[in-house]
Motif scaffolding. Structure first.
Motif, PDB file in Angstrom:
ATOM      1  N   CYS A  60      -3.561  -6.494 -21.197  1.00 31.04           N
ATOM      2  CA  CYS A  60      -3.577  -5.109 -21.011  1.00 31.04           C
ATOM      3  C   CYS A  60      -4.740  -4.880 -19.982  1.00 31.04           C
ATOM      4  O   CYS A  60      -4.297  -4.289 -18.723  1.00 31.04           O
ATOM      5  CB  CYS A  60      -3.718  -3.957 -21.847  1.00 31.04           C
ATOM      6  SG  CYS A  60      -2.931  -4.289 -23.543  1.00 31.04           S
ATOM      7  N   VAL A  82       6.681   1.683 -14.226  1.00 31.56           N
ATOM      8  CA  VAL A  82       6.527   0.957 -13.041  1.00 31.56           C
ATOM      9  C   VAL A  82       7.686   0.889 -12.195  1.00 31.56           C
ATOM     10  O   VAL A  82       7.834   0.879 -11.029  1.00 31.56           O
ATOM     11  CB  VAL A  82       6.191  -0.537 -13.080  1.00 31.56           C
ATOM     12  CG1 VAL A  82       6.067  -1.261 -11.744  1.00 31.56           C
ATOM     13  CG2 VAL A  82       4.718  -0.217 -13.637  1.00 31.56           C
ATOM     14  N   HIS A  91      -5.748  -2.772 -16.181  1.00 34.14           N
ATOM     15  CA  HIS A  91      -6.094  -1.743 -16.585  1.00 34.14           C
ATOM     16  C   HIS A  91      -7.722  -1.469 -16.674  1.00 34.14           C
ATOM     17  O   HIS A  91      -8.297  -2.630 -17.000  1.00 34.14           O
ATOM     18  CB  HIS A  91      -5.692  -1.004 -17.950  1.00 34.14           C
ATOM     19  CG  HIS A  91      -4.190  -0.571 -17.555  1.00 34.14           C
ATOM     20  ND1 HIS A  91      -3.910   0.715 -17.137  1.00 34.14           N
ATOM     21  CD2 HIS A  91      -2.993  -1.081 -17.974  1.00 34.14           C
ATOM     22  CE1 HIS A  91      -2.501   0.629 -17.370  1.00 34.14           C
ATOM     23  NE2 HIS A  91      -1.850  -0.462 -17.554  1.00 34.14           N
ATOM     24  N   ASN A 137       5.155  -2.442 -23.596  1.00 38.25           N
ATOM     25  CA  ASN A 137       5.784  -3.197 -22.585  1.00 38.25           C
ATOM     26  C   ASN A 137       6.990  -2.469 -22.002  1.00 38.25           C
ATOM     27  O   ASN A 137       7.292  -2.553 -20.796  1.00 38.25           O
ATOM     28  CB  ASN A 137       6.277  -4.501 -23.369  1.00 38.25           C
ATOM     29  CG  ASN A 137       6.533  -5.607 -22.176  1.00 38.25           C
ATOM     30  OD1 ASN A 137       5.418  -5.732 -21.348  1.00 38.25           O
ATOM     31  ND2 ASN A 137       7.432  -6.507 -22.268  1.00 38.25           N
ATOM     32  N   TRP A 197       7.138   0.714 -21.926  1.00 39.10           N
ATOM     33  CA  TRP A 197       6.629   1.796 -21.030  1.00 39.10           C
ATOM     34  C   TRP A 197       6.188   1.397 -19.548  1.00 39.10           C
ATOM     35  O   TRP A 197       6.402   2.097 -18.739  1.00 39.10           O
ATOM     36  CB  TRP A 197       5.172   2.210 -21.864  1.00 39.10           C
ATOM     37  CG  TRP A 197       5.634   3.329 -23.095  1.00 39.10           C
ATOM     38  CD1 TRP A 197       6.619   3.526 -23.734  1.00 39.10           C
ATOM     39  CD2 TRP A 197       4.736   4.192 -23.492  1.00 39.10           C
ATOM     40  NE1 TRP A 197       6.458   4.475 -24.779  1.00 39.10           N
ATOM     41  CE2 TRP A 197       5.284   4.894 -24.697  1.00 39.10           C
ATOM     42  CE3 TRP A 197       3.314   4.587 -23.286  1.00 39.10           C
ATOM     43  CZ2 TRP A 197       4.609   6.006 -25.326  1.00 39.10           C
ATOM     44  CZ3 TRP A 197       2.434   5.419 -23.980  1.00 39.10           C
ATOM     45  CH2 TRP A 197       3.230   6.250 -25.220  1.00 39.10           C
ATOM     46  N   ARG A 198       5.660   0.386 -19.635  1.00 37.72           N
ATOM     47  CA  ARG A 198       5.134  -0.425 -18.406  1.00 37.72           C
ATOM     48  C   ARG A 198       6.490  -0.266 -17.534  1.00 37.72           C
ATOM     49  O   ARG A 198       6.348  -0.048 -16.274  1.00 37.72           O
ATOM     50  CB  ARG A 198       4.489  -1.510 -18.725  1.00 37.72           C
ATOM     51  CG  ARG A 198       4.178  -2.230 -17.282  1.00 37.72           C
ATOM     52  CD  ARG A 198       3.748  -3.927 -17.410  1.00 37.72           C
ATOM     53  NE  ARG A 198       5.008  -4.501 -17.847  1.00 37.72           N
ATOM     54  CZ  ARG A 198       4.806  -5.864 -18.078  1.00 37.72           C
ATOM     55  NH1 ARG A 198       3.545  -6.467 -18.292  1.00 37.72           N
ATOM     56  NH2 ARG A 198       5.953  -6.383 -18.464  1.00 37.72           N
ATOM     57  N   ASP A 199       7.488  -0.992 -18.130  1.00 39.60           N
ATOM     58  CA  ASP A 199       8.628  -1.328 -17.012  1.00 39.60           C
ATOM     59  C   ASP A 199       9.224   0.023 -16.942  1.00 39.60           C
ATOM     60  O   ASP A 199       9.473   0.328 -15.680  1.00 39.60           O
ATOM     61  CB  ASP A 199       9.892  -1.896 -18.099  1.00 39.60           C
ATOM     62  CG  ASP A 199       9.380  -3.539 -18.349  1.00 39.60           C
ATOM     63  OD1 ASP A 199       8.459  -3.642 -17.472  1.00 39.60           O
ATOM     64  OD2 ASP A 199       9.827  -4.176 -18.938  1.00 39.60           O
ATOM     65  N   SER A 216       1.491   6.216 -20.526  1.00 38.47           N
ATOM     66  CA  SER A 216       0.278   5.892 -19.947  1.00 38.47           C
ATOM     67  C   SER A 216      -0.654   5.499 -20.950  1.00 38.47           C
ATOM     68  O   SER A 216      -0.735   5.904 -22.138  1.00 38.47           O
ATOM     69  CB  SER A 216      -0.285   7.105 -19.250  1.00 38.47           C
ATOM     70  OG  SER A 216      -1.673   6.852 -18.824  1.00 38.47           O
ATOM     71  N   ARG A 236       7.816   8.739 -16.624  1.00 41.92           N
ATOM     72  CA  ARG A 236       6.552   8.882 -17.439  1.00 41.92           C
ATOM     73  C   ARG A 236       6.829   9.638 -18.736  1.00 41.92           C
ATOM     74  O   ARG A 236       5.847   9.746 -19.476  1.00 41.92           O
ATOM     75  CB  ARG A 236       5.553   9.350 -16.741  1.00 41.92           C
ATOM     76  CG  ARG A 236       4.782   8.522 -15.739  1.00 41.92           C
ATOM     77  CD  ARG A 236       3.598   8.940 -15.429  1.00 41.92           C
ATOM     78  NE  ARG A 236       3.005   7.961 -14.416  1.00 41.92           N
ATOM     79  CZ  ARG A 236       2.102   6.918 -15.227  1.00 41.92           C
ATOM     80  NH1 ARG A 236       1.819   6.980 -16.288  1.00 41.92           N
ATOM     81  NH2 ARG A 236       1.467   5.854 -14.324  1.00 41.92           N
TER      82      ARG A 236
END
Lengths: 331, 142
Positions: free
Chosen positions: B127, B79, B131, B72, B74-76, B98, B84
């Motif tokens: 997910c 995005v 994805h 979660n 990582w996504r924030d 990723s 990254r």
């Protein structure tokens, strides 16, 4: 004071689980022995309690009625408020158990300054009670995912709806928040209203704190402290399969605290006011149809009484009555 | 002990016992399939050859309980902050944040890795709502 003692009692319970597992390493006692014991106590003593209630006779029909009784065919009667048969009672009980209908009628009685007695709406208790009970039920159903191998679709549906808002990770269950909020209200109500504080006992506060503790430990475990949930399910599945074993990967102590508080609740349940879960189905003021006039109900406690009728009395004293000039029915 | 309205009470008791013991009889005859995770994909084996041991971005225990939170975050991070790069707290190594090109690069066997526990716990992460699911060869399914 009563509230503080109850609070401390729950803290001590949590501490027992913490020391037992974290210091003394008694995983087997807290993970296997106590849960089995608690469930056994719960089921057996609930049955004992119900049989005990069932063995007291119901000589009279004493339903509370709030509507017209069934009488002559052209008089409209109130099927739910004054049920005359099984269907009416079922409807009334369904509304009572599912929606707390009688609590919905709760009123606030006040004496105004000009000494006028007034009645006002008081729906907060009803709303909080309903929120609390329904959340608790949904949480219980959700937990079946730890106790079933192929989780039933209904359980998954409940879980999906409960986490519908998709807040955070793991997804926030709405019922977790609602339960904590409702139980906080139910507690504050007892503290804030002077009459309620006067009426409240240890056994009112203790279940509140206990359930709050259960909910809080569950929330901490799911959202904050985290534990190895797969091991938890391996433990619970071994319990329901009667081949108990503590999984190899350690389960963190918050789980054992959560579990121990639940076991306390289960074992405490049949002996406390919480048996209203069964009691609501056995309260004569709710479950009886109002058939006082239609049917004759005989008190099972009646024992044969020797009756001396007037005819017999007259037979005994006819001559004396005639001499005294009293009228007799039989010459 | 005489029961009054005994029939109704016994029905009620049966319902109660039936509900209270539901988990005990529901699972009878069902296979208690514990999750078995496979971490022997070619990518992981290549990593093991190069670095001498199997390791994820963080420790096994951390990943076990926190992976959802990590993903979660990582996504924030990707995005919202266009960042990254993830620096491991355990090894200090840098990783590409990723899912498809990071996590699933090594764990290319979703069915024998992700799904094992998720199915066991009846968890449905979202997910793969966005994805693309990894293509798995037949031999991985077994």
């Amino acid at each position: 004071m009563k509230a503080i003692i109850s609070f401390i009692a729950v803290l001590i319970l949590a501490a027992i689980a913490y020391v037992g597992v974290d210091v003394l390493n008694m995983q087997y006692i807290f993970g296997v022995v106590i849960p089995y014991l608690a469930v056994a106590i719960f089921v057996i003593f609930m049955i004992v309690r119900i049989l005990k209630w069932g063995s007291s006779p119901n000589p009279f029909r004493i339903p509370t009625t709030c509507g017209q009784q069934k009488s002559l065919p052209w008089i409209k009667y109130s099927k739910l408020e004054n049920p005359s048969g099984v269907l009416g009672v079922l409807g009334r009980m369904a509304l009572e158990v599912l929606f707390f209908r009688s609590l919905f009628r709760n009123l606030k009685t006040q004496l105004r300054d000009d000494s006028q007695l007034t009645y006002g709406e008081a729906k907060w208790l009803w709303a909080a009670g309903l929120a609390f009970h329904w959340s608790f039920l949904i949480i219980l159903v959700r937990h079946l995912r730890f106790f079933t191998q192929q989780v039933p679709a209904a359980v998954q549906l409940v879980e999906m709806l409960d986490s519908f808002l998709q807040i955070g990770v793991p997804l926030l269950y709405m019922t977790d928040a609602v339960l904590l909020g409702a139980i906080t209200y139910l507690f504050l109500r007892r503290i804030a209203i002077p009459q309620m504080r006067y009426l409240s006992l240890m056994n009112d506060y203790f279940p509140l704190f206990l359930i709050f503790g259960i909910a809080l430990s569950g929330v901490l475990m799911r959202y904050f402290l985290k534990t190895d949930i797969v091991s938890v399910k391996m433990l619970t599945m071994s319990l329901v399969g009667f081949s108990p074993s503590i999984p190899q990967n350690p389960i963190s102590v918050i789980f054992y605290i959560h579990l121990f508080l639940i076991c306390t609740l289960f074992a405490y349940f049949p002996f406390s006011k919480l048996v209203h879960m069964a009691g609501v189905f056995m309260s004569p003021t709710r479950v009886l149809a109002n058939t006082s006039r239609v049917k004759r109900h005989i008190n099972p406690w009646n024992y044969p009484v020797h009756v001396h009728t007037y005819a017999e009395y007259e037979d005994d004293f006819r001559d004396k009555m005639k001499n005294a000039g009293l009228p007799v029915e039989k010459e | 002990m005489k029961l009054y309205d005994g029939g109704k009470i016994l029905i009620g008791l049966m319902v109660f016992v039936g509900i209270a013991t539901f988990p005990f009889y529901y699972n009878i005859g069902k296979v208690n399939a514990k999750p078995e995770l496979k971490t022997d994909t070619p990518a992981i084996q290549a990593w093991e050859k190069q670095y001498g041991k199997k390791e994820c971005v963080e420790s096994k225990e951390y990943m076990r309980s926190e992976h959802m939170q990590l993903l979660n975050n990582w996504r924030d991070s990707v995005v919202r902050d266009m960042n990254r790069q993830y620096v491991s707290m355990t090894s200090g190594r840098k990783f590409n944040m990723s899912l498809q090109n990071g996590c699933l690069e090594c764990h290319s066997n979703k069915k024998q890795f992700c799904d094992q526990c998720h199915n066991y716990m009846a968890v449905k992460p979202y997910c793969f709502d966005c994805h693309i699911q990894p293509m798995e060869k037949e031999e991985n399914k077994s």
